[in-house]
Write a protein that holds these residues in place. Structure first.
Motif, PDB file in Angstrom:
ATOM      1  N   SER A  35       0.830  -1.203   0.000  1.00 25.38           N
ATOM      2  CA  SER A  35       0.000   0.000   0.000  1.00 25.38           C
ATOM      3  C   SER A  35       0.864   1.251   0.000  1.00 25.38           C
ATOM      4  O   SER A  35       1.877   1.330   0.710  1.00 25.38           O
ATOM      5  CB  SER A  35      -0.920   0.008   1.219  1.00 25.38           C
ATOM      6  OG  SER A  35      -1.888  -1.017   1.142  1.00 25.38           O
ATOM      7  N   ALA A  53      -3.931  -1.580  -0.687  1.00 24.07           N
ATOM      8  CA  ALA A  53      -5.169  -0.803  -0.563  1.00 24.07           C
ATOM      9  C   ALA A  53      -5.133   0.471  -1.395  1.00 24.07           C
ATOM     10  O   ALA A  53      -6.180   1.015  -1.737  1.00 24.07           O
ATOM     11  CB  ALA A  53      -5.422  -0.452   0.905  1.00 24.07           C
ATOM     12  N   ASN A  54      -3.947   0.962  -1.702  1.00 23.77           N
ATOM     13  CA  ASN A  54      -3.782   2.089  -2.617  1.00 23.77           C
ATOM     14  C   ASN A  54      -2.374   2.039  -3.176  1.00 23.77           C
ATOM     15  O   ASN A  54      -1.415   1.801  -2.461  1.00 23.77           O
ATOM     16  CB  ASN A  54      -4.062   3.435  -1.937  1.00 23.77           C
ATOM     17  CG  ASN A  54      -3.094   3.746  -0.816  1.00 23.77           C
ATOM     18  OD1 ASN A  54      -2.029   4.317  -1.015  1.00 23.77           O
ATOM     19  ND2 ASN A  54      -3.459   3.333   0.405  1.00 23.77           N
ATOM     20  N   ASN A  71      -7.962  -4.108  -2.420  1.00 18.72           N
ATOM     21  CA  ASN A  71      -9.233  -3.550  -1.974  1.00 18.72           C
ATOM     22  C   ASN A  71      -9.054  -2.058  -1.685  1.00 18.72           C
ATOM     23  O   ASN A  71      -8.414  -1.681  -0.707  1.00 18.72           O
ATOM     24  CB  ASN A  71      -9.715  -4.291  -0.728  1.00 18.72           C
ATOM     25  CG  ASN A  71     -11.137  -3.945  -0.356  1.00 18.72           C
ATOM     26  OD1 ASN A  71     -11.935  -3.559  -1.197  1.00 18.72           O
ATOM     27  ND2 ASN A  71     -11.450  -4.076   0.922  1.00 18.72           N
ATOM     28  N   ARG A  72      -9.605  -1.249  -2.551  1.00 20.11           N
ATOM     29  CA  ARG A  72      -9.389   0.199  -2.523  1.00 20.11           C
ATOM     30  C   ARG A  72      -9.864   0.827  -1.214  1.00 20.11           C
ATOM     31  O   ARG A  72     -10.988   0.596  -0.774  1.00 20.11           O
ATOM     32  CB  ARG A  72     -10.135   0.826  -3.694  1.00 20.11           C
ATOM     33  CG  ARG A  72      -9.791   2.253  -4.025  1.00 20.11           C
ATOM     34  CD  ARG A  72     -10.620   2.706  -5.217  1.00 20.11           C
ATOM     35  NE  ARG A  72     -10.149   3.948  -5.814  1.00 20.11           N
ATOM     36  CZ  ARG A  72     -10.499   5.149  -5.385  1.00 20.11           C
ATOM     37  NH1 ARG A  72     -11.317   5.260  -4.365  1.00 20.11           N
ATOM     38  NH2 ARG A  72     -10.032   6.224  -5.998  1.00 20.11           N
ATOM     39  N   ASP A  73      -8.987   1.644  -0.599  1.00 18.61           N
ATOM     40  CA  ASP A  73      -9.355   2.314   0.645  1.00 18.61           C
ATOM     41  C   ASP A  73      -9.653   3.801   0.463  1.00 18.61           C
ATOM     42  O   ASP A  73      -9.925   4.511   1.436  1.00 18.61           O
ATOM     43  CB  ASP A  73      -8.267   2.136   1.706  1.00 18.61           C
ATOM     44  CG  ASP A  73      -6.939   2.796   1.328  1.00 18.61           C
ATOM     45  OD1 ASP A  73      -6.857   3.426   0.254  1.00 18.61           O
ATOM     46  OD2 ASP A  73      -5.970   2.667   2.108  1.00 18.61           O
ATOM     47  N   LYS A  79      -7.627   6.172  -0.410  1.00 13.69           N
ATOM     48  CA  LYS A  79      -6.494   7.048  -0.123  1.00 13.69           C
ATOM     49  C   LYS A  79      -5.584   7.157  -1.343  1.00 13.69           C
ATOM     50  O   LYS A  79      -5.641   6.349  -2.265  1.00 13.69           O
ATOM     51  CB  LYS A  79      -5.711   6.522   1.064  1.00 13.69           C
ATOM     52  CG  LYS A  79      -6.495   6.453   2.362  1.00 13.69           C
ATOM     53  CD  LYS A  79      -5.654   5.877   3.492  1.00 13.69           C
ATOM     54  CE  LYS A  79      -6.451   5.788   4.776  1.00 13.69           C
ATOM     55  NZ  LYS A  79      -5.650   5.190   5.892  1.00 13.69           N
TER      56      LYS A  79
END
Length: 559
Positions: free
Chosen positions: A172, A202-203, A225-227, A229
């Motif tokens: 990430s 996540a990003n 899994n996109r957060d 940010k």
């Protein structure tokens, strides 16, 4: 003469080349002197970089710049920017090559921290990380976070390679990351809760994971899994990898969820012994040539579930093979109505203690797997070009599945997607894709970290797969032999001897000698060769493509 290497391309002697080079250097020096007398210095702001480069050849070489020169390494037909054979949205990740200040870090011990450790290696960006040690690295329940401009080449380790155990990983926040032949073994002992992913992001952007193995996660094995940010989550490929043996009660392959403008490629992976989410997908996604085996009563491929947002997907030439779906799951038994002696049968139970008014025990049972595709009923259309996917549901030990089509979809699948007649033009072409059957056979022989060698954990899953329906367990705790036969033996790996590397640049002396590099100078490892990869990447590629490198050497320097 000692330590002298004579490399000679056919028809051109090294002596002739040297004489010619000295002659032209002499002429160039005279012309340069005259130019210095007659011309004013070029103002830096007005300099044309094509005419007045910022750094000289020597400066670029010493500083790890993008200098192309040296040995006649093979030029690959599919030389994607990341490495030969890279496909999909993450194929152009450059790793450490994206940095002009790249350096090599050689991991020399199995410590969890300190000089020479893997943790220290990944602590800085702009590194090509290789290994001169093999064995198990205990991560002490910590998370390792990879940085931007990193290339990590686990296949360079001696013996059977490296196992990352008792912890987890993430990329990430990073861009330009290349990770190859990595094994991550989390384990139930890391957390009593179901909340640890073995790996993922996540990003981030411009990343590729290749020939990796992520197992024993207590939440997901691997998730993108996109957060929300940073710049988002896009241009990422997960290929040729194993995602397996997720620990119950939340045994999951993973979440692959982005926006419909953020591309992810999932290519030619094995998802095995996970109850659910193999994967759960949302966004802009390619899912091609994957093999899914022995899922449980959660899901094989979940078309977004109830997640919000539009999806634009390709689901092509995958094989879904039903397994026996034996599973161990932590179950509550009311104390008031349960005879404690029932837990003495260790073939069916593993007693975990008391919680409130209940006994807790891992319980062995067989579940009924879901249909291969579920979902598609979320808030937003799940658009898919879905063709060439096969389903083998008879568990008879023979690969004899049938194609899932729109004609039989309602019989064998419960998902409700919007079917497309052709793939969206946004998706990059995968020229090496095969039929689902061919993908299965490729996976059996080649998936996961097969370099330096396939380890016991991965081989166990392959051995389950090739039974084609008769073997397969979704366990809760890999430390119990009743649940996992390798509980006390998976750690047995061959510890190989370190390779001789005089200058400590990560390239063994025998490779440097053969290809005319300087084994007494570490500076040549980060230089870029004519085929577009650094010298040390070419060494790693020679382990993967030995025949190609031997052929190139003979054509350039052979008799």
């Amino acid at each position: 003469m000692k330590n002298t290497v004579f490399l000679e391309k056919k028809g051109i002697s090294i002596a002739t080349k040297c004489f010619t080079s000295i002659f032209y250097f002499f002429l160039f020096s005279l012309s340069s002197l005259a130019a210095c007398v007659d011309k004013e210095p070029v103002d830096e702001e007005d300099a044309d970089p094509a005419i007045n480069p910022h750094s000289s050849f020597l400066e670029e070489e010493e500083n790890g710049g993008n200098t192309s020169s040296g040995p006649a390494f093979p030029a690959f037909a599919d030389n994607a920017r990341a490495f030969p054979g890279a496909v999909g949205y993450g194929r152009n990740a450059e790793g450490a090559r994206a940095s002009s200040t790249r350096e090599v870090y050689v991991v020399t011990n199995l410590n969890n921290s300190g000089a020479g450790s893997f943790k220290d290696a990944i602590s800085q960006s702009n590194r090509i990380i290789v290994f001169n040690v093999s064995g198990i690295i205990d991560l002490n329940k910590e998370q390792l976070v990879f940085k931007s401009n990193q290339t990590i080449l686990f296949q360079t380790a001696p013996g059977d390679g490296i196992e990352l155990y008792n912890g987890y990983t993430s990329s990430s926040g990073a861009s330009d990351v290349i990770i190859r032949y990595m094994r991550v073994r989390v384990g139930r002992q890391v957390s009593g809760s179901d909340n640890i992913d073995a790996g993922g992001c996540a990003n981030g952007k411009n990343q590729i994971y290749d020939h990796c193995s992520f197992t024993w996660g207590t939440d997901e094995c691997f998730s993108l899994n996109r957060d929300g940010k940073g710049d988002g989550l896009f241009n990422i490929t997960l290929q040729n990898s194993i995602l397996g043996q997720g620990c119950q009660n939340h045994s999951c392959g993973g979440l692959i969820q982005t926006e419909d403008s953020e591309g992810i490629t999932i290519f030619r992976n094995l998802l095995i012994d996970n109850k659910t989410r193999n994967f759960k997908v949302k966004g802009l996604n390619q899912y091609v040539n994957n093999i899914v085996y022995n899922w449980g009563n959660g899901a094989a491929y979940n078309m977004g579930g109830e997640s919000k947002g539009h999806s634009n997907t390709v689901i092509e030439n995958n094989y879904f093979i039903k397994g026996p779906a034996y599973t161990w799951i932590n179950t509550a038994y009311p104390i008031a109505t349960t005879d404690l002696s029932m837990f003495d049968d260790e073939t069916k139970y593993h007693y975990n203690g008391i919680s409130g008014s209940d006994y807790l025990a891992d319980t062995y049972q067989q579940v009924n797997p879901t249909k291969p595709f579920i979902g598609g009923d979320g808030d937003g259309d799940f658009d898919t070009y879905c063709v060439g996917n096969y389903y083998d549901d008879d568990k008879d030990g023979i690969l004899n599945g049938f194609e899932l089509t729109q004609g039989n979809w309602q019989t064998y699948c419960s998902a409700t997607p919007v079917f497309l007649s052709k793939p969206d033009s946004q998706h990059p072409e995968i020229s090496v894709k095969t039929s689902a059957t061919a993908a299965y056979h490729w996976v059996v022989e080649n998936v996961g970290p097969v370099l330096p060698n396939r380890d016991l954990v991965d081989q166990f899953m392959i051995d389950e797969l090739i039974t084609l329906g008769t073997k397969g367990t979704i366990f809760r705790n890999q430390n119990y032999e009743t649940q996992y036969p390798l509980a006390t033996t998976w750690q047995n790996i061959n510890i190989g001897a370190p390779k001789t590397d005089t200058d400590g640049d990560g390239i063994p002396d025998d490779f440097e000698d053969k290809w005319g590099l300087n084994k007494n100078s570490a500076g040549d490892a980060v230089r870029i060769a004519d085929n577009g990869y650094t010298m040390i990447e070419n060494y790693a590629l020679s382990l993967e493509f030995p025949n190609e490198y031997e052929k190139a050497w003979k054509e350039a320097y052979g008799e």
